[in-house]
Design an enzyme around this catalytic site. Structure first.
Site, PDB file in Angstrom:
ATOM      1  N   GLU A 278       9.712  11.098  33.870  1.00 28.50           N
ATOM      2  CA  GLU A 278       8.651  12.007  33.439  1.00 28.50           C
ATOM      3  C   GLU A 278       7.350  11.246  33.171  1.00 28.50           C
ATOM      4  O   GLU A 278       6.258  11.751  33.432  1.00 28.50           O
ATOM      5  CB  GLU A 278       9.113  12.775  32.182  1.00 28.50           C
ATOM      6  CG  GLU A 278       8.213  13.924  31.821  1.00 28.50           C
ATOM      7  CD  GLU A 278       8.885  14.929  30.876  1.00 28.50           C
ATOM      8  OE1 GLU A 278      10.128  14.898  30.727  1.00 28.50           O
ATOM      9  OE2 GLU A 278       8.165  15.727  30.289  1.00 28.50           O
ATOM     10  N   GLU A 281       5.898  10.539  36.462  1.00 22.67           N
ATOM     11  CA  GLU A 281       5.339  11.792  36.979  1.00 22.67           C
ATOM     12  C   GLU A 281       3.968  12.074  36.339  1.00 22.67           C
ATOM     13  O   GLU A 281       3.015  12.455  37.022  1.00 22.67           O
ATOM     14  CB  GLU A 281       6.304  12.958  36.697  1.00 22.67           C
ATOM     15  CG  GLU A 281       5.819  14.291  37.246  1.00 22.67           C
ATOM     16  CD  GLU A 281       6.739  15.461  36.862  1.00 22.67           C
ATOM     17  OE1 GLU A 281       7.808  15.235  36.262  1.00 22.67           O
ATOM     18  OE2 GLU A 281       6.362  16.614  37.168  1.00 22.67           O
ATOM     19  N   CYS A 304      12.487  19.409  28.883  1.00 18.27           N
ATOM     20  CA  CYS A 304      13.867  19.154  28.440  1.00 18.27           C
ATOM     21  C   CYS A 304      14.487  20.288  27.658  1.00 18.27           C
ATOM     22  O   CYS A 304      15.661  20.246  27.340  1.00 18.27           O
ATOM     23  CB  CYS A 304      13.975  17.843  27.662  1.00 18.27           C
ATOM     24  SG  CYS A 304      12.509  17.379  26.804  1.00 18.27           S
ATOM     25  N   SER A 324       6.851  19.618  34.074  1.00 18.94           N
ATOM     26  CA  SER A 324       7.480  18.476  34.728  1.00 18.94           C
ATOM     27  C   SER A 324       8.689  18.934  35.528  1.00 18.94           C
ATOM     28  O   SER A 324       9.464  19.783  35.078  1.00 18.94           O
ATOM     29  CB  SER A 324       7.932  17.471  33.665  1.00 18.94           C
ATOM     30  OG  SER A 324       8.870  16.574  34.238  1.00 18.94           O
ATOM     31  N   LYS A 363      21.588  25.512  26.324  1.00 21.80           N
ATOM     32  CA  LYS A 363      22.175  24.540  27.254  1.00 21.80           C
ATOM     33  C   LYS A 363      23.382  25.128  27.983  1.00 21.80           C
ATOM     34  O   LYS A 363      23.721  24.700  29.075  1.00 21.80           O
ATOM     35  CB  LYS A 363      22.596  23.276  26.491  1.00 21.80           C
ATOM     36  CG  LYS A 363      21.435  22.484  25.930  1.00 21.80           C
ATOM     37  CD  LYS A 363      20.818  21.568  26.959  1.00 21.80           C
ATOM     38  CE  LYS A 363      19.556  20.918  26.408  1.00 21.80           C
ATOM     39  NZ  LYS A 363      18.754  20.276  27.455  1.00 21.80           N
ATOM     40  N   GLU A 366      21.707  26.883  30.720  1.00 28.15           N
ATOM     41  CA  GLU A 366      21.165  25.937  31.691  1.00 28.15           C
ATOM     42  C   GLU A 366      22.260  25.360  32.586  1.00 28.15           C
ATOM     43  O   GLU A 366      22.080  25.252  33.800  1.00 28.15           O
ATOM     44  CB  GLU A 366      20.458  24.797  30.943  1.00 28.15           C
ATOM     45  CG  GLU A 366      19.808  23.783  31.863  1.00 28.15           C
ATOM     46  CD  GLU A 366      19.262  22.571  31.101  1.00 28.15           C
ATOM     47  OE1 GLU A 366      19.950  22.083  30.180  1.00 28.15           O
ATOM     48  OE2 GLU A 366      18.163  22.099  31.444  1.00 28.15           O
ATOM     49  N   GLU A 371      21.131  26.392  40.530  1.00 31.01           N
ATOM     50  CA  GLU A 371      20.714  25.191  41.262  1.00 31.01           C
ATOM     51  C   GLU A 371      21.269  23.899  40.667  1.00 31.01           C
ATOM     52  O   GLU A 371      21.074  22.826  41.233  1.00 31.01           O
ATOM     53  CB  GLU A 371      19.181  25.136  41.321  1.00 31.01           C
ATOM     54  CG  GLU A 371      18.469  24.966  39.971  1.00 31.01           C
ATOM     55  CD  GLU A 371      18.264  26.263  39.176  1.00 31.01           C
ATOM     56  OE1 GLU A 371      18.919  27.276  39.512  1.00 31.01           O
ATOM     57  OE2 GLU A 371      17.473  26.259  38.225  1.00 31.01           O
ATOM     58  N   CYS A 520      15.302  19.920  18.559  1.00 27.48           N
ATOM     59  CA  CYS A 520      16.748  20.121  18.729  1.00 27.48           C
ATOM     60  C   CYS A 520      17.512  20.012  17.421  1.00 27.48           C
ATOM     61  O   CYS A 520      18.567  20.633  17.270  1.00 27.48           O
ATOM     62  CB  CYS A 520      17.314  19.112  19.708  1.00 27.48           C
ATOM     63  SG  CYS A 520      16.345  18.946  21.190  1.00 27.48           S
TER      64      CYS A 520
END
Ligand code: SF4
Ligand code: SF4
Ligand code: SF4
Ligand code: FES
Lengths: 587, 173
Positions: A278, A281, A304, A324, A363, A366, A371, A520
């Site tokens: 990241e 990037e 994230c 990102s 999560k 996710e 994908e 988190c």
């Protein structure tokens, strides 16, 4: 200041606070079911009633301000009887059996009923219908257990600005839920689980993966790998009666081995890797903007936090190109475990099961995004919340408090202090700055303890800026550039930052967004109840964990370096693109 | 596409445009949601999902909250209404004097529940509060017409008279 008496004791408190707060400050506990710290009291449940001398009826202490000379009784016979009555009524409508309920251990209603001495069901009215909604990957709702305290609405609408749930219908038929009492999958819920974190009863909980994980552990054919998110080590202890903010990293590792996971790894490793991908990037986006004069690719937003990603996909699709492309550390880990590590350890990826322990319910969502299968298999198979891991350890009969410390396995278990601080708001930014500054200037980030204090703490939106001077040759174009960053947690704060950016009022290069308040460490899967005091204690523990390491910067992680040498070659390289990056879809 | 008749036939798009105008007029006022929902219901005869979603996004009020308001008030409906609106009074007087049995007979005859519309779009069944004809209870209101001292056994005849009326109109067209 205001002088008053509570239960005969004289006390002095500041003006404009509620009776409930005044009592709390003086260590007098008044029970509550609907009140939520930090939000306006809605006075829905009436269990916080107290007697105020001279008043004809009992008063809801959460929504009544103190006044001079007030005499309050929090435990008179009248109060006890009224409270008991309220709880008996709630229980008579309530449709749940504590023996079979996910929340039996920490249900606020059950605990309150027991402390008030409720022993019989006097009311024989109709009870609610159980209506189980398991339409989403992360959460299960049971409206039969809902006591309509509306805490979930407060966080979903106020804190998260999502408004997925509201009161529907009226009278006895009232239910708290999505539009027309349909499934949660019919509304734009981001699966953050903040509703489940504040629900006092078993009406909203995470969708459990405990059984699937036991099955995998029992299956001799399977090689079960576990990864633990940075925020777990500062909160898991609370499941075993430790004070919030007790670090239990070593005990957690030992417990996971005792549960017979074949390899105990760290999401932190992937967090270090995230910083390299990241950070690079970000530098590429800066170059494309400043040198190639490309437009609309900055600010770069972090990626994230899966609740945040879903939020952007629903509500701010125009900024998706600015987020990102890095997968979250959980997903980077999964993709590498079933490729790089599987090959190294000689295990067939289809025999490998990747389990994550996350502070987060999103999560779970996710991990099952279509994908997320770049390894050729489902990259992450099951996701346990901190609470679920706590339950598994207990049910395995492990005496957590007496465990020795042990270390994570290699190679996906080594991490820097920069990875630890991914757990709290401001942490990803700080970790990135430590690395990006050093890549650009060739010098260490010149700040005491490496902490970017202006983006730490519980303020909703925070900012910082750094001047980049005397860069190394390859980054000469950044000489004199003032790198501006912002940090937001809680999606209502994220929305504020996006609106400021979209309207041109604020200019940033890099923005960290975390879905949950405090980051988190305040996730929807953490031990209940998380208030600000608990948040601050967990954050402190995370910074201590960071400072306790000699390895403090992601780019110095030896196993990450090795991973690049042996496998990935370079950040944003071809393999990275395939395994570590992703794309987003407007919803 | 032609929608339910609302006096004159208007296309769905024309109706929607009228709704957009109404929203523009009302949206900056406090408590705009309820008047906007009322105007939508008047235009469409009921509140279709896409209309509610449009209202939610233009007013920036979460869809669940909009639905919360719609489900709270009995005068909003999210199902298309039939040609004839049947309202069975279940006020105290009607209730004790057989209103419940009348309701059961209607449900049985039409094979629908409260709030539903028959497959042929001829009848919608709803519950009413007092229509002010208590001395002649039980009372059923069909469209604007009040039927008094209704007997469960006479329900079929009563409904048939509306069915016949409909057929005659069709023959004319
Ligand atoms: S929600 Fe609480 S009171 Fe209800 S069944 Fe579960 S534990 Fe028992
Ligand atoms: S998971 Fe988050 S977005 Fe979904 S209903 Fe709960 S609080 Fe709202
Ligand atoms: S689901 Fe839980 S938090 Fe929401 S209203 Fe019901 S009991 Fe309260
Ligand atoms: S806590 Fe005061 S009314 Fe619920």
């Amino acid at each position: 200041m205001v002088n008053l008496k509570i239960n005969g004791e004289k006390i002095t408190v500041e003006e404009n606070i509620s009776i409930l707060e005044a009592a709390g400050k003086n260590k007098i506990n008044i029970p509550t079911l609907c009140y939520l710290e930090g939000y306006d009291a809605i006075g829905a449940c009436r269990v916080c009633m107290v007697e105020v001398k001279g008043a004809k009826t009992l008063t809801a202490s959460c929504s009544t301000p103190v006044s001079e000379g007030m005499e309050i009784f929090t435990n008179s016979e009248k109060v006890r009887a009224a409270r008991k009555n309220v709880v008996e009524l709630l229980l008579s409508e309530h449709s749940g059996d504590c023996n079979y309920c996910e929340r039996s251990g920490d249900c606020e209603l059950r605990i309150l009923a027991s402390s008030l001495g409720v022993r019989e069901n006097y009311f024989t009215g109709e009870s609610l219908m159980n209506n189980i909604d398991d339409s989403t990957p992360a959460l299960v709702r049971d409206s039969g257990k809902c006591i309509k305290c509306r805490r979930c609405i407060t966080v979903c609408t106020g804190l998260q600005k999502v408004g997925a749930i509201s009161p529907q219908y009226r009278g006895f038929k009232t239910s708290i839920g999505p539009a027309f009492a349909a499934g949660l999958d019919s509304v734009p819920c981001v699966q953050c689980g903040q509703c489940a974190a504040v629900c006092p009863v078993g009406a909203i909980t995470e969708k459990s993966h405990i059984d699937q994980v036991w099955n995998a552990l029992d299956d001799p054919e399977k090689y079960v790998v576990v990864q633990t998110a940075p925020a777990i080590r500062a909160a898991l202890g609370e499941c075993f009666d430790y004070e919030p903010g007790t670090r239990v990293t070593g005990k957690m590792v030992t417990a996971l081995r005792k549960l017979k996971f074949d390899a105990v790894f760290d999401t932190n490793f992937a967090a270090d890797l995230t910083i390299l991908e990241e950070g690079t990037e970000l530098l590429m986006r800066l170059k494309r903007t400043l040198v190639d004069k490309e437009q609309y690719i900055l600010p770069q937003f972090t990626s994230c936090s899966p609740g945040w990603i879903k939020f952007a996909e629903y509500y701010f699709p125009e900024i998706l190109p600015k987020i990102s492309t890095c997968k979250s550390p959980q997903q980077m880990f999964g993709a590498l475990a079933k490729t790089y590590y599987a090959a190294k350890a000689g295990i067939s990826p289809d025999k490998m099961v990747v389990v994550s322990v996350m502070p987060c319910t999103a999560k779970k969502f996710e991990a099952q995004r279509e994908e997320m299968n770049d390894s050729g298999e489902r990259d992450v198979d099951f996701v346990l919340t901190t609470r679920e891991l706590g339950k598994m350890i207990k049910s395995a009969g492990i005496d957590f408090q007496s465990l020795e410390d042990s270390e994570m396995d290699s190679p996906l278990g080594i991490s820097s202090g920069a990875a630890d601080i991914f757990a709290n708001t401001g942490g990803v930014m700080e970790a990135a700055v430590r690395t990006v500054y050093e890549i650009v200037t060739g010098r260490s980030f010149p700040v005491k303890d490496l902490h970017v204090t202006s983006v730490a703490g519980l303020e909703g939106v925070k900012e910082a800026s750094f001047k980049l001077e005397n860069p190394v040759d390859s980054w000469k174009f950044l000489d004199g550039v003032e790198l501006k960053v912002a940090v937001a947690h809680g999606l209502s704060n994220a929305a504020k930052v996006i609106e400021a950016v979209n309207s041109g009022k604020a200019i940033y290069h890099f923005i960290e967004i975390m879905t949950c308040p405090g980051g988190c460490i305040g996730g929807g899967g953490q031990p209940r109840m998380t208030d600000d005091k608990t948040r601050m204690a967990r954050i402190k523990a995370i910074y201590e964990e960071d400072e306790s390491k000699s390895l403090r910067k992601s780019h110095e992680n030896p196993d990450v370096k090795k991973l690049y040498e042996e496998y990935l070659k370079k950040p944003l390289g071809e393999k990275s693109h395939k395994l570590l990056h992703t794309k987003y879809t407007k919803r | 596409m032609i929608t339910e008749k609302t006096g004159q036939s208007q296309t769905e798009e024309e109706l929607f445009q009228q709704l957009v105008n109404a929203i523009n007029e009302l949206k900056d006022k406090d408590g705009a949601l309820i008047p906007i929902l009322q105007s939508a219901q008047n235009l469409f005869g009921y509140l279709p999902e896409y209309v509610l979603k449009h209202i939610s996004s233009t007013l920036n009020i979460p869809y669940s909250e909009v639905a919360g308001v719609v489900t709270f008030y009995s005068f909003f409906s999210t199902t298309p209404r039939g040609k004839n609106l049947l309202r069975v009074c279940l006020g105290t007087a009607c209730y004790v004097r057989g209103g419940k049995e009348v309701l059961a007979a209607i449900k049985n005859e039409l094979k629908i529940d409260i709030g539903e519309t028959t497959g042929d779009k001829l009848f919608t069944l709803e519950i009413g509060r007092c229509f002010g004809a208590c001395s002649l209870a039980p009372v059923v209101m069909i469209n604007d017409e009040v039927f008094q001292r209704v007997k469960p056994a006479r329900i079929r005849d009563l409904l048939n008279s509306f069915r016949n009326k409909d057929e005659m109109e069709e023959d004319h067209e």
